[in-house]
Each structure stands twice: as C-alpha cells, then as structure tokens.
Design an enzyme around this catalytic site. Structure first.
Site, short mmCIF file in Angstrom:
data_model
loop_
_atom_site.label_atom_id
_atom_site.label_comp_id
_atom_site.label_asym_id
_atom_site.label_seq_id
_atom_site.Cartn_x
_atom_site.Cartn_y
_atom_site.Cartn_z
N PHE A 170 0.85 -1.19 0.00
CA PHE A 170 0.00 0.00 0.00
C PHE A 170 0.89 1.24 0.00
CE2 PHE A 170 -2.43 3.48 1.82
CZ PHE A 170 -3.56 3.44 1.03
N ASP A 182 9.33 2.73 1.53
CA ASP A 182 8.18 3.47 2.02
C ASP A 182 8.09 3.21 3.53
OD1 ASP A 182 5.68 4.23 2.91
OD2 ASP A 182 4.59 3.48 1.16
N LYS A 201 2.81 10.21 8.52
CA LYS A 201 2.17 9.77 9.77
C LYS A 201 2.84 10.35 11.02
CE LYS A 201 0.13 5.54 7.88
NZ LYS A 201 -1.24 5.94 7.64
C1 LIG Z 1 2.95 2.33 3.84
C2 LIG Z 1 2.07 3.49 3.52
N1 LIG Z 1 2.39 4.31 2.51
C3 LIG Z 1 1.64 5.37 2.19
C4 LIG Z 1 0.50 5.66 2.88
C5 LIG Z 1 -0.33 6.85 2.49
O1 LIG Z 1 -0.18 7.84 3.43
P1 LIG Z 1 -1.25 9.05 3.51
O2 LIG Z 1 -2.53 8.44 4.02
O3 LIG Z 1 -0.63 10.01 4.48
O4 LIG Z 1 -1.39 9.60 2.15
C6 LIG Z 1 0.11 4.84 3.95
C7 LIG Z 1 -1.13 5.12 4.70
O5 LIG Z 1 -1.69 4.29 5.38
C8 LIG Z 1 0.91 3.72 4.28
O6 LIG Z 1 0.59 2.90 5.28
#
Ligand SMILES: Cc1ncc(COP(=O)(O)O)c(C=O)c1O
Length: 311
Positions: free
Chosen positions: A50, A135, A164
């Site tokens: 994700f 990520d 986050k």
């Molecule tokens: C691993 C990862 N990357 C990217 C995101 C996307 O982040 P945002 O919700 O701040 O756009 C998330 C959100 O849950 C995530 O868990």
C-alpha cells in the site's frame, strides 16, 4: 535533523504519505530519465503493498480492493511477491528504474521481511542499476524500535518516504534522498504550496527531537516486546490464532477467520484496533502507549475471544 539521523542528504517536504511516495516515484523516473534514458521508467512494487491513494501511488499499490473503479491507472508499474528474491530477479529488465517496498507491509497484513530479504533486494537493485525506495510512512519514526525500520537490516535505500508519526497529528510528509538523486529535481520540477511550511516543520522537529532525546524509540522497542509476548500468550490459549508477527509497536495477529467482528467487539469495549488483509488484527498503538494500557487491551481481546469460543 532527518538528514543527520539517516542515510539521506536531502529532504523534500510535502503534506502526506501519498505525496511523499508520489515525489519518490517522480524523482526515480526523472533521475533515470536524465542519466539512463527515457525507457528506464518502470517501478517494481510488491503484491499486497500500500503506497497511497493518488493516481501514481494507487498504481504502485498491490491491492485490488483499493484500485477497483479507478481505471485507467498509470502505466509503468510491475508487481512481484514480497519476500521472493527469485521473482524480483526474474522481473528485472532494462526498463526498471526503481523497486519500491515497505520494510514491513502494514496494510498488507503486517508482513515482515525474511532475514536477508532487504539485503538481497539491495543487491539486485545494484546489479541492475536501479534505485531502491523504502516506504516508511507507516513503520518509520521509531515505531519498530529504531528510528527507521531499514536500520534493523543493515541496508540503506536511495530514497525513503515518511509521514504519519512525522507530524504527530499535523499533516506532513517527507521524501529523503541521497544528494546525487536530489540534483534531478531542479527548481520548479517538483513542488507543493504547503510543503515545508514553518508551523508543521517546527512541530515535526519537536517530534523528532523528543523521539530521539526523550527515549521514546527505546520505549517502543521495550513495550513492543512486552506487547508481542502478551499476544503470543493468547496464541497459546486460542487455536484459531495462526501467527503473531511484527516488531516494536507494529504487530499483527493472523487468525483463521475474518477479523471484522473482533474489531467491532473490541470497539464496544473502547479499543480501536484494525483489520488488515481480512484476517489479520493489526495493532498500531500510539508510541507513548504504556504496559498497563496494553494489559487492558489484552484483557479486552481475551474476553472477546472467550465469547467467540463459547458461542
Ligand atoms: C505504507 C504506507 N504508505 C503510504 C500511505 C499513504 O499515506 P497518507 O494516508 O498520508 O497519504 C500509507 C497510509 O496508510 C501507508 O501505510
């Protein structure tokens, strides 16, 4: 301060995790475009990953359920199974510009890398002149018991994304990279109005200072061990629990059935937990959670599980 405490030389600030990943994908493509030709532009990402909900990050996400209804997605993304170095090697060709992955898959069900997997990915990327992007939007900023999850594995990425916990509630994202890559983003090539404004970066700096100087990272490590032990004790008691996994304060409990009813029952008892990948209870408590609070949660889950086995 992010630079001082990581592999990176430069940071680009934005407003969310998706924006940070969007910037990472753009930087990887642009760097390769300038240095290795316009056809080296495909990003390999992982099944069940994700990376966000913008069009590029959705295209890079390996989960059908979040992508459904948004076709056509962007071209230039390829998927391989997580923890499969052979699959990755086979997917490599001269068009690949980057491999994008989470050092622990969060939304994918708290899937941890096998011991030498990330090192193996780094080697494959080096052999094929392609960039490695981690990520760390979910696992970075102390959650795993180190400031960044990659530190557990003795490998460094070329690009890393954060969000986050970086803002502790305020919207901020960051893309970190080594100097050579950062050069590919000249003035005007990538930007966002609210990226790096004084208020959010001041908050973020205070968060980072507190994490490092007030012992919160060590707290995450220690409380995480306590939490995981407690979940493993439940596993000994209930045979529908298949596995407890994760590290620090990102933990998952895989069960042999859908976990949505359990999430609901816990909510009635005042605990917000999450269901990742249908049958994995995912625990991502605030980094300041105490052992007493974990005991309260474990008691609540125990009661829910007992009710389930009786009815
Ligand atoms: C691993 C990862 N990357 C990217 C995101 C996307 O982040 P945002 O919700 O701040 O756009 C998330 C959100 O849950 C995530 O868990």
């Amino acid at each position: 301060m992010l630079v001082e405490n990581s592999f990176a030389d430069r940071v680009f600030f934005c407003n969310s995790g998706a924006e940070a990943n969007e910037a990472a994908i753009k930087l990887a493509r642009r760097y390769m475009n300038i240095n290795s030709g316009t056809t080296k532009n495909t990003v390999i990402s992982m099944d069940n990953s994700f990376h966000g909900r913008t069009m590029a990050t959705l295209s890079a996400t390996g989960q059908k359920k979040v992508k459904t209804g948004y076709n056509p997605l962007l071209e230039g993304f390829k998927f391989v199974p997580y923890n499969d170095l052979t699959g990755l090697e086979q997917a490599m060709d001269e068009t690949i510009c980057a491999v994008l992955l989470e050092p622990i898959q969060g939304e994918g069900g708290v899937v941890c890398p096998d011991p030498d997997y990330l090192k193996g990915v780094r080697n494959i990327c080096d052999e094929h002149n392609c960039l490695l992007i981690f990520d760390e939007v979910q696992v970075g900023m102390g959650r795993t018991g180190k400031l960044f999850a990659y530190e557990h594995h003795g490998v460094q990425p070329d690009i890393m994304t954060l969000a986050k916990a970086l803002g502790n509630g305020l919207p901020i994202g960051a893309m970190l990279s080594v100097e050579e890559l950062a050069q590919a983003f000249g003035p005007g090539s990538h930007a966002t109005t609210f990226g790096g404004t004084p208020l959010v970066t001041a908050v973020s700096l205070a968060v980072l200072r507190s994490l490092i100087e007030d012992g919160w990272i060590e707290h995450c490590r220690k409380v995480g061990i306590y939490f995981k032990d407690a979940l493993n004790k439940l596993k000994q008691k209930y045979n529908f629990i298949k596995e407890v996994r994760g590290m620090g304060l990102i933990l998952g409990m895989e069960i042999d059935r859908p976990c949505a009813p359990i999430v609901e029952a816990c909510m009635e008892k005042g605990f917000l937990i999450n269901c990742a990948h249908e049958n994995v209870l995912r625990f991502l408590p605030p980094l300041i959670v105490t052992k007493d609070e974990i005991d309260m949660l474990i008691n609540a889950i125990d009661e829910v599980f007992t009710d389930m086995t009786i009815t």
